[in-house]
Design a protein around this motif. Structure first.
Motif: not given
Length: 183
Positions: A73-80, A93-101, A125-128
């Motif tokens: 439920d976190v607004s994940l915008t980017t994953l490094y 798995p996190t990227l699968a739940m946040h396809p727009s990240a 903005g949001g969470t990285v």
């Protein structure tokens, strides 16, 4: 089986996200005016044997899934993640739940303080989410907040470092260990 310490640490981190307004029930917001929140976690447990670039173990795969579930439920915008298989597999798995990240790879053997300063200058903005090697997370956190951060020990997996940067550019640090905020 995933350890209770890791679950407590992630739950404490997610509670911190909720308190700061990053997590929500039902809707995700990505307003840059709310600031940017960086969550730094070490990669999940790996298979023994391959010293160069091991796959995640069964416990590590479970941990990676638990991370994804807790951040659902976190607004994940980017994953490094860094260049290693273990961080990529932790991120999957996190990227699968946040396809727009946006997923990005960083070079963990490069100048980490400069890498973190570049991330900080990108107004997302949001969470990285940053997933990396234990020894790279403290230097990245220092580069994001210009504050003292206790280094992680090799193999430490029960740590969640959170950096909040408000709209005015002021940073604050929350360093969770064993499920409770450190002093």
């Amino acid at each position: 089986m995933i350890g209770n310490v890791f679950v407590r640490t992630l739950l404490a981190g997610v509670c911190l996200l909720s308190l700061a307004g990053c997590a929500s029930t039902g809707s995700k917001t990505t307003s840059a005016s709310a600031g940017t929140h960086f969550i730094l976690v070490p990669h999940a447990e790996v298979e023994p044997g391959d010293l160069d670039d091991p796959h995640l173990s069964a416990a590590g795969q479970h941990r990676a899934q638990a991370l994804a579930t807790l951040l659902a439920d976190v607004s994940l915008t980017t994953l490094y993640h860094d260049e290693f298989r273990r961080t990529r597999e932790t991120a999957t798995p996190t990227l699968a739940m946040h396809p727009s990240a946006m997923a990005n790879q960083y070079f963990s053997r490069g100048p980490l303080d400069e890498t973190a300063r570049q991330w900080r200058q990108q107004p997302t903005g949001g969470t990285v989410l940053v997933i990396g090697e234990a020894d790279t997370l403290a230097p990245l956190a220092r580069g994001l907040c210009a504050c003292p951060v206790t280094p992680l020990r090799a193999g430490e997996s029960d740590r969640l470092i959170r950096i909040d940067i408000n709209a005015a550019g002021h940073a604050s640090l929350r360093d969770n260990h064993d499920g409770a905020p450190s002093p």
